[in-house]
Structures are given as structure tokens and as C-alpha cells.
Design a protein around this motif. Structure first.
Motif, PDB file in Angstrom:
ATOM      1  N   ALA A   5       0.509  -1.314  -0.404  1.00 31.06           N
ATOM      2  CA  ALA A   5      -0.120  -0.121   0.240  1.00 31.06           C
ATOM      3  C   ALA A   5       0.780   1.129  -0.227  1.00 31.06           C
ATOM      4  O   ALA A   5       0.324   2.199  -0.618  1.00 31.06           O
ATOM      5  N   VAL A   6       1.870   1.412   0.538  1.00 32.09           N
ATOM      6  CA  VAL A   6       2.929   2.204   0.786  1.00 32.09           C
ATOM      7  C   VAL A   6       3.406   2.628  -0.022  1.00 32.09           C
ATOM      8  O   VAL A   6       3.374   3.497  -0.959  1.00 32.09           O
ATOM      9  N   LEU A   7       3.962   1.429  -1.464  1.00 32.49           N
ATOM     10  CA  LEU A   7       4.837   1.614  -2.564  1.00 32.49           C
ATOM     11  C   LEU A   7       3.186   2.132  -3.715  1.00 32.49           C
ATOM     12  O   LEU A   7       4.360   2.962  -4.372  1.00 32.49           O
ATOM     13  N   GLN A   8       2.293   1.860  -3.100  1.00 28.92           N
ATOM     14  CA  GLN A   8       1.824   1.900  -4.380  1.00 28.92           C
ATOM     15  C   GLN A   8       0.784   3.757  -4.638  1.00 28.92           C
ATOM     16  O   GLN A   8       0.741   4.204  -5.008  1.00 28.92           O
ATOM     17  N   LYS A   9       0.945   3.751  -2.888  1.00 27.33           N
ATOM     18  CA  LYS A   9       0.929   5.371  -2.877  1.00 27.33           C
ATOM     19  C   LYS A   9       2.228   6.341  -3.748  1.00 27.33           C
ATOM     20  O   LYS A   9       1.742   7.079  -4.090  1.00 27.33           O
ATOM     21  N   MET A  10       3.330   5.767  -3.151  1.00 27.29           N
ATOM     22  CA  MET A  10       4.882   6.571  -3.919  1.00 27.29           C
ATOM     23  C   MET A  10       4.517   6.836  -5.218  1.00 27.29           C
ATOM     24  O   MET A  10       4.724   7.175  -5.845  1.00 27.29           O
ATOM     25  N   PHE A  11       3.897   5.097  -6.054  1.00 24.34           N
ATOM     26  CA  PHE A  11       4.315   4.782  -7.293  1.00 24.34           C
ATOM     27  C   PHE A  11       2.783   4.528  -7.637  1.00 24.34           C
ATOM     28  O   PHE A  11       2.905   3.131  -8.175  1.00 24.34           O
ATOM     29  N   PRO A  12       2.253   5.293  -7.691  1.00 21.07           N
ATOM     30  CA  PRO A  12       0.585   4.865  -8.161  1.00 21.07           C
ATOM     31  C   PRO A  12       1.022   4.869 -10.031  1.00 21.07           C
ATOM     32  O   PRO A  12       1.618   5.482 -10.722  1.00 21.07           O
ATOM     33  N   GLY A  13       0.327   3.303 -10.345  1.00 22.60           N
ATOM     34  CA  GLY A  13       0.407   3.245 -11.479  1.00 22.60           C
ATOM     35  C   GLY A  13       1.729   2.215 -12.093  1.00 22.60           C
ATOM     36  O   GLY A  13       2.113   1.881 -13.363  1.00 22.60           O
ATOM     37  N   ARG A  14       2.888   1.976 -11.995  1.00 17.05           N
ATOM     38  CA  ARG A  14       4.242   2.041 -11.554  1.00 17.05           C
ATOM     39  C   ARG A  14       5.032   0.834 -10.771  1.00 17.05           C
ATOM     40  O   ARG A  14       6.106   0.526 -11.011  1.00 17.05           O
ATOM     41  N   LEU A  15       3.481   0.419  -9.843  1.00 18.48           N
ATOM     42  CA  LEU A  15       4.440  -0.802  -8.597  1.00 18.48           C
ATOM     43  C   LEU A  15       4.507  -2.096  -9.925  1.00 18.48           C
ATOM     44  O   LEU A  15       4.260  -2.386 -10.597  1.00 18.48           O
ATOM     45  N   ILE A  16       5.921  -2.521  -9.746  1.00 21.49           N
ATOM     46  CA  ILE A  16       6.379  -3.739 -10.988  1.00 21.49           C
ATOM     47  C   ILE A  16       6.248  -4.197  -9.667  1.00 21.49           C
ATOM     48  O   ILE A  16       6.672  -4.893  -8.514  1.00 21.49           O
ATOM     49  N   SER A  17       4.910  -5.567  -9.571  1.00 28.74           N
ATOM     50  CA  SER A  17       5.033  -6.391  -8.247  1.00 28.74           C
ATOM     51  C   SER A  17       4.237  -7.683  -8.969  1.00 28.74           C
ATOM     52  O   SER A  17       3.712  -8.078 -10.060  1.00 28.74           O
ATOM     53  N   LEU A  18       4.397  -8.667  -8.144  1.00 31.13           N
ATOM     54  CA  LEU A  18       3.809 -10.268  -8.524  1.00 31.13           C
ATOM     55  C   LEU A  18       2.246  -9.506  -8.168  1.00 31.13           C
ATOM     56  O   LEU A  18       1.658 -11.104  -8.524  1.00 31.13           O
ATOM     57  N   ARG A  19       2.364  -9.034  -7.657  1.00 31.26           N
ATOM     58  CA  ARG A  19       0.426  -8.812  -7.476  1.00 31.26           C
ATOM     59  C   ARG A  19      -0.122  -7.541  -7.898  1.00 31.26           C
ATOM     60  O   ARG A  19      -0.958  -7.598  -7.159  1.00 31.26           O
ATOM     61  N   GLU A  20       0.440  -6.360  -7.443  1.00 33.68           N
ATOM     62  CA  GLU A  20      -0.230  -5.050  -8.341  1.00 33.68           C
ATOM     63  C   GLU A  20       0.220  -4.175  -9.325  1.00 33.68           C
ATOM     64  O   GLU A  20       1.571  -4.864  -9.898  1.00 33.68           O
TER      65      GLU A  20
END
Length: 100
Positions: free
Chosen positions: A3-18
Motif C-alpha cells: 500500500a505504501v509503495l502504491q501511494k508512492m508510485f501510483p500505476g508504476r509498481l512492478i510486483s507479482l501482486r499489483e
């Protein structure tokens, strides 16, 4: 943490989940996958190792004998692959061939 990373990098988080899914090890971007293992197999088995110890010795010898110009080409190819991956928005690089 996600959630923290999603807020910091909206639409740009490279992850297995999001957001942008990314495989944990992409063979398109791993020099070991697209170069080293095939190269080593070809070179090591020229020695025809008969025991595990002979195999280990042959692997060590061949790794240390990879010419620097080949390693430089592998890294140049790696940079090209990174640029192509970005241009394709993270999709696989189906038509990539290691350049001689």
C-alpha cells in the motif's frame, strides 16, 4: 508495504501482486538465461566430463575462459533488451536473438 509503495508510485509498481505484473526471473532480461547456460553447455561438453568433479572443473575453466569481447557483447545486448522491454511496456521479447 504494498500500500505504501502504491501511494508512492501510483500505476508504476512492478510486483507479482499489483499494477504491473513482472515475473520474478524474466529470461528476456537475464544474461544467464539468454546467453550463459547455453554457451557453457556447448563449451563444457567438448571436454566430455565423466565424473561430477570433471564436470565442475570444466565449468570453472570455461567460465574463466569466456573472452572479454563476448562478455561486452552480452552486456550491450542486455542494454538493448532493457530498452526494448520498456518500449514494449514490459511484455516479453519474443523475437530477440543474441547478436553476433
Amino acid at each position: 508495504m504494498i500500500a505504501v509503495l502504491q501511494k508512492m508510485f501510483p500505476g508504476r509498481l512492478i510486483s507479482l501482486r499489483e499494477n504491473i505484473t513482472w515475473p520474478p526471473r524474466s529470461p528476456d532480461l537475464s544474461p544467464c538465461d539468454y546467453f550463459l547456460w547455453g554457451y557453457l553447455k556447448a563449451e563444457v561438453f567438448k571436454h566430455r566430463p565423466r565424473t561430477i568433479e570433471e564436470l565442475k572443473v570444466a565449468i570453472r575453466q570455461e567460465i574463466s575462459a569466456i573472452p572479454l569481447d563476448i562478455l561486452a557483447r552480452v552486456m550491450d545486448n542486455f542494454r538493448e533488451r532493457l530498452h526494448m522491454c520498456v518500449a514494449r511496456q514490459g511484455n516479453h521479447l519474443d523475437d530477440i536473438i543474441f547478436k553476433k
